[in-house]
Design a protein around this motif. Structure first.
Motif, PDB file in Angstrom:
ATOM      1  N   ALA A  44       0.829  -1.213   0.000  1.00 39.23           N
ATOM      2  CA  ALA A  44       0.000   0.000   0.000  1.00 39.23           C
ATOM      3  C   ALA A  44       0.859   1.257   0.000  1.00 39.23           C
ATOM      4  CB  ALA A  44      -0.922   0.005   1.218  1.00 39.23           C
ATOM      5  N   LEU A  45       0.274   2.332  -0.511  1.00 37.60           N
ATOM      6  CA  LEU A  45       0.851   3.668  -0.389  1.00 37.60           C
ATOM      7  C   LEU A  45       0.182   4.301   0.828  1.00 37.60           C
ATOM      8  CD1 LEU A  45       2.488   6.097  -1.412  1.00 37.60           C
ATOM      9  CD2 LEU A  45       0.512   6.701  -2.832  1.00 37.60           C
ATOM     10  N   VAL A  46       0.981   4.599   1.869  1.00 38.62           N
ATOM     11  CA  VAL A  46       0.430   5.039   3.146  1.00 38.62           C
ATOM     12  C   VAL A  46       0.976   6.407   3.512  1.00 38.62           C
ATOM     13  CG1 VAL A  46       0.093   4.432   5.574  1.00 38.62           C
ATOM     14  CG2 VAL A  46       0.390   2.612   3.873  1.00 38.62           C
ATOM     15  N   PHE A  47       0.064   7.337   3.816  1.00 36.09           N
ATOM     16  CA  PHE A  47       0.443   8.656   4.305  1.00 36.09           C
ATOM     17  C   PHE A  47      -0.039   8.806   5.737  1.00 36.09           C
ATOM     18  CE2 PHE A  47       0.574   9.431  -0.253  1.00 36.09           C
ATOM     19  CZ  PHE A  47       1.721  10.202  -0.380  1.00 36.09           C
TER      20      PHE A  47
ATOM     21  N   VAL B 156      -3.810   4.266   1.887  1.00 36.59           N
ATOM     22  CA  VAL B 156      -4.185   4.422   3.292  1.00 36.59           C
ATOM     23  C   VAL B 156      -3.761   5.803   3.771  1.00 36.59           C
ATOM     24  CG1 VAL B 156      -3.916   3.532   5.639  1.00 36.59           C
ATOM     25  CG2 VAL B 156      -3.908   1.940   3.698  1.00 36.59           C
ATOM     26  N   LEU B 157      -4.668   6.479   4.477  1.00 32.72           N
ATOM     27  CA  LEU B 157      -4.389   7.794   5.042  1.00 32.72           C
ATOM     28  C   LEU B 157      -4.732   7.783   6.521  1.00 32.72           C
ATOM     29  CD1 LEU B 157      -3.698  10.834   4.746  1.00 32.72           C
ATOM     30  CD2 LEU B 157      -6.117  11.200   4.189  1.00 32.72           C
ATOM     31  N   VAL B 158      -3.768   8.192   7.362  1.00 37.08           N
ATOM     32  CA  VAL B 158      -3.994   8.252   8.809  1.00 37.08           C
ATOM     33  C   VAL B 158      -3.641   9.653   9.298  1.00 37.08           C
ATOM     34  CG1 VAL B 158      -3.527   7.230  11.060  1.00 37.08           C
ATOM     35  CG2 VAL B 158      -3.354   5.818   8.992  1.00 37.08           C
ATOM     36  N   PRO B 159      -4.626  10.506   9.573  1.00 38.29           N
ATOM     37  CA  PRO B 159      -4.348  11.830  10.134  1.00 38.29           C
ATOM     38  C   PRO B 159      -4.154  11.745  11.653  1.00 38.29           C
ATOM     39  CG  PRO B 159      -6.696  11.588   9.752  1.00 38.29           C
ATOM     40  CD  PRO B 159      -6.056  10.304   9.295  1.00 38.29           C
ATOM     41  N   PHE B 160      -3.414  12.687  12.206  1.00 37.11           N
ATOM     42  CA  PHE B 160      -3.264  12.724  13.656  1.00 37.11           C
ATOM     43  C   PHE B 160      -2.934  14.141  14.115  1.00 37.11           C
ATOM     44  CE2 PHE B 160       1.093  12.304  12.242  1.00 37.11           C
ATOM     45  CZ  PHE B 160       1.837  13.009  13.178  1.00 37.11           C
ATOM     46  N   HIS B 161      -3.232  14.420  15.363  1.00 38.86           N
ATOM     47  CA  HIS B 161      -2.793  15.648  16.036  1.00 38.86           C
ATOM     48  C   HIS B 161      -2.770  15.321  17.523  1.00 38.86           C
ATOM     49  CE1 HIS B 161      -7.120  16.405  16.860  1.00 38.86           C
ATOM     50  NE2 HIS B 161      -7.296  15.997  15.610  1.00 38.86           N
ATOM     51  N   ASP B 162      -3.091  16.241  18.369  1.00 43.14           N
ATOM     52  CA  ASP B 162      -3.100  15.968  19.808  1.00 43.14           C
ATOM     53  C   ASP B 162      -4.404  16.494  20.390  1.00 43.14           C
ATOM     54  OD1 ASP B 162      -2.421  15.370  22.402  1.00 43.14           O
ATOM     55  OD2 ASP B 162      -1.163  17.145  22.674  1.00 43.14           O
TER      56      ASP B 162
ATOM     57  N   VAL C 155      -8.823   6.116  10.215  1.00 44.75           N
ATOM     58  CA  VAL C 155      -8.082   5.571   9.079  1.00 44.75           C
ATOM     59  C   VAL C 155      -8.983   5.590   7.858  1.00 44.75           C
ATOM     60  CG1 VAL C 155      -6.917   3.536   8.146  1.00 44.75           C
ATOM     61  CG2 VAL C 155      -6.724   4.082  10.579  1.00 44.75           C
ATOM     62  N   PHE C 156      -8.448   6.097   6.755  1.00 43.44           N
ATOM     63  CA  PHE C 156      -9.174   6.025   5.484  1.00 43.44           C
ATOM     64  C   PHE C 156      -8.410   5.079   4.567  1.00 43.44           C
ATOM     65  CE2 PHE C 156     -10.026   7.420   1.107  1.00 43.44           C
ATOM     66  CZ  PHE C 156     -11.410   7.291   1.091  1.00 43.44           C
ATOM     67  N   GLU C 157      -9.090   4.047   4.084  1.00 41.02           N
ATOM     68  CA  GLU C 157      -8.462   3.015   3.259  1.00 41.02           C
ATOM     69  C   GLU C 157      -9.328   2.755   2.045  1.00 41.02           C
ATOM     70  OE1 GLU C 157      -7.036  -1.669   3.721  1.00 41.02           O
ATOM     71  OE2 GLU C 157      -7.954  -0.599   5.397  1.00 41.02           O
TER      72      GLU C 157
ATOM     73  N   ALA D 255      -1.445   2.798  10.976  1.00 43.83           N
ATOM     74  CA  ALA D 255      -1.074   2.624   9.570  1.00 43.83           C
ATOM     75  C   ALA D 255      -0.524   1.230   9.313  1.00 43.83           C
ATOM     76  CB  ALA D 255      -0.042   3.681   9.179  1.00 43.83           C
ATOM     77  N   LEU D 256       0.333   0.744  10.197  1.00 44.09           N
ATOM     78  CA  LEU D 256       0.900  -0.596  10.039  1.00 44.09           C
ATOM     79  C   LEU D 256      -0.168  -1.670  10.167  1.00 44.09           C
ATOM     80  CD1 LEU D 256       4.151  -0.065  12.119  1.00 44.09           C
ATOM     81  CD2 LEU D 256       4.085  -0.734   9.713  1.00 44.09           C
ATOM     82  N   THR D 257      -1.104  -1.460  11.069  1.00 48.57           N
ATOM     83  CA  THR D 257      -2.171  -2.434  11.279  1.00 48.57           C
ATOM     84  C   THR D 257      -3.077  -2.543  10.068  1.00 48.57           C
ATOM     85  OG1 THR D 257      -2.145  -1.959  13.654  1.00 48.57           O
ATOM     86  CG2 THR D 257      -4.096  -3.073  12.785  1.00 48.57           C
ATOM     87  N   HIS D 258      -3.322  -1.421   9.391  1.00 47.52           N
ATOM     88  CA  HIS D 258      -4.283  -1.399   8.285  1.00 47.52           C
ATOM     89  C   HIS D 258      -3.644  -1.564   6.904  1.00 47.52           C
ATOM     90  CE1 HIS D 258      -8.103  -0.254  10.306  1.00 47.52           C
ATOM     91  NE2 HIS D 258      -7.267   0.117  11.255  1.00 47.52           N
ATOM     92  N   SER D 259      -2.342  -1.760   6.841  1.00 44.38           N
ATOM     93  CA  SER D 259      -1.693  -1.907   5.537  1.00 44.38           C
ATOM     94  C   SER D 259      -1.066  -3.289   5.413  1.00 44.38           C
ATOM     95  CB  SER D 259      -0.616  -0.827   5.357  1.00 44.38           C
ATOM     96  OG  SER D 259       0.344  -0.905   6.389  1.00 44.38           O
TER      97      SER D 259
END
Length: 421
Positions: free
Chosen positions: A227-230, A267-273, A279-281, A314-318
């Motif tokens: 997968a291409l994962v960001f 796969v796209l995983v956004p994050f902040h605090d 997760v978008f896949e 990201a690792l879990t979903h790819s």
């Protein structure tokens, strides 16, 4: 049951025995090719290293039933000691778990439970008296309760030199595990038992394909294109980085469009605090770009962010061998997850590359950063705060690249270069 693998044939000097490994590998290969031939675009999936690795997962799980202490001597897992009913219940549990795991895209778990299912199923034909009863077709009731049940297994011994009970109670034995008379009293029925075991294994695979759909079955058996994962930090200071990631994703998608079978999953995983995800896949490049366009750099401001939590997702979903690109300018707030993330990246053999728009030696906020991150602590920042990123990228075979907002567009081409390679 049947001998576990090739080495078992060597040790027992029964070169023409059908092993669990042989039966399982041949069945998966045949049904996978059969499925591919039924698809109009079957040329888009290649049977390479990923396929044999997937098959290997199933084979290892199958063979482990004969070696793991928790299953080796339990008759329920091997259709031994007249435990037909309880073994059938266990078989159906393996089936349910396999189907649910494939539908949930937990392919590793599905392969594990399918290997266990195959072992028990194949053992039925080697350990019961089904063949001795003159049956020429497989026993459908084992996995299809609606099919008629047939009384199976009169009192009998396993037999062979490895059976310590062969001289007591029911003497002799009926196992058909190999073609060796020394190990299998009913060695002369081995081929018939192996033929039925193979047919039963093929039937399970076809039923699984019908239950989860052809595409999911192929993702399970052939494995996905990496997968291409960001993994994207979406705090307020990340506008330039998000824009650069969009451009790189669009360029990669366009270049892959001309290479059949290479689009794979996005796969796209956004994050902040403190938020991480969702997760978008998708395997639809148009949908992925639309979702990337919707990313906004808003809120946040505190220097540490939940980056490792996002990488874990990201690792879990790819799928294995994926390329994961992390865009951030903040150190990890969840450093306690480093060991888990490290182990997961090594297990998946996925590369993690960091693009950091921050100078690691910069210990006080510049005026520009203070304007962008008003809520950030004004205390000096440690120059070692990115060490976990460097360690993870080094261990996984990726890179850690420090750059600036003004250079991120040029530097981010490393993403495109890596995926092309």
């Amino acid at each position: 049951g049947f001998l576990p693998d090739l080495w078992s044939r060597v040790l027992t000097l029964s070169w023409d025995s059908h092993t669990h490994q042989y039966i399982t590998e041949r069945a998966i290969l045949n049904v996978t090719l059969e499925t591919l031939r039924g698809l109009k675009k079957h040329h888009q999936i290649r049977l390479g290293r990923g396929f044999w690795r997937a098959v290997g997962d199933v084979v290892k799980s199958n063979a482990a039933m004969d070696f793991r202490s928790s299953t080796r001597s339990d008759p329920v897992y091997h259709f031994d000691s007249e435990h037909i009913e309880s073994a059938t219940v266990m078989l159906r549990r393996f089936w349910t778990h396999t189907v649910l795991s494939v539908r949930a895209k937990e392919y590793q778990s599905a392969r594990h439970s399918l290997g266990q299912l195959f072992h028990s199923l194949q053992d039925f034909y080697s350990h019961s008296n089904w063949v001795e009863m003159g049956q020429r077709s497989i026993y459908l009731h084992l996995l299809q309760p609606e099919e008629p049940a047939v009384p199976v297994a009169k009192k009998c011994s396993h037999g062979g030199i490895l059976d310590s009970s062969r001289f007591s109670g029911a003497k002799g034995g009926i196992n058909k595990d190999s073609t060796s008379p020394l190990f299998s009293p009913h060695h002369y029925l081995h081929l018939k038992a192996a033929t039925l075991a193979t047919e039963a294994t093929l039937t399970v695979l076809r039923d699984l394909r019908d239950s989860v759909g052809h595409r999911n079955f192929l993702l399970f058996s052939v494995k996905q294109v990496p997968a291409l994962v960001f993994v994207m930090d979406t705090t307020g200071s990340m506008f330039e980085e998000i824009h650069a990631a969009r451009l790189r994703a669009q360029s990669i998608i366009q270049s892959r469009a001309n290479s059949p079978g290479q689009l794979g999953t996005f796969v796209l995983v956004p994050f902040h605090d403190p938020g991480v995800g969702p997760v978008f896949e998708t395997d639809d490049p148009g949908q992925f770009m639309q979702h990337m366009e919707g990313l906004m750099a808003l809120g946040g401001g505190d220097e540490p962010e939940m980056c490792l939590s996002a990488i874990q997702l990201a690792l879990t979903h790819s799928p294995p061998l994926s390329e994961i690109f992390v865009f951030t300018d903040a150190s990890p707030k969840d450093a306690h997850l480093f060991g888990v993330v490290k182990a997961l990246s090594l297990e998946k053999q996925s590369k993690v590359t960091f693009l950091l728009t921050e100078d690691p030696n910069y210990t006080k906020e510049s005026r520009g950063r203070l304007m962008r991150r008003k809520r950030r602590s004004r205390e000096p920042l440690s120059p070692d705060r990115f060490n976990l990123y460097s360690s993870l990228s080094s261990l996984s075979g990726g890179l850690t690249i420090f750059t600036t907002n003004s250079d991120i567009h040029r530097v981010s081409t490393i993403v495109e270069d890596n995926t092309a390679a």
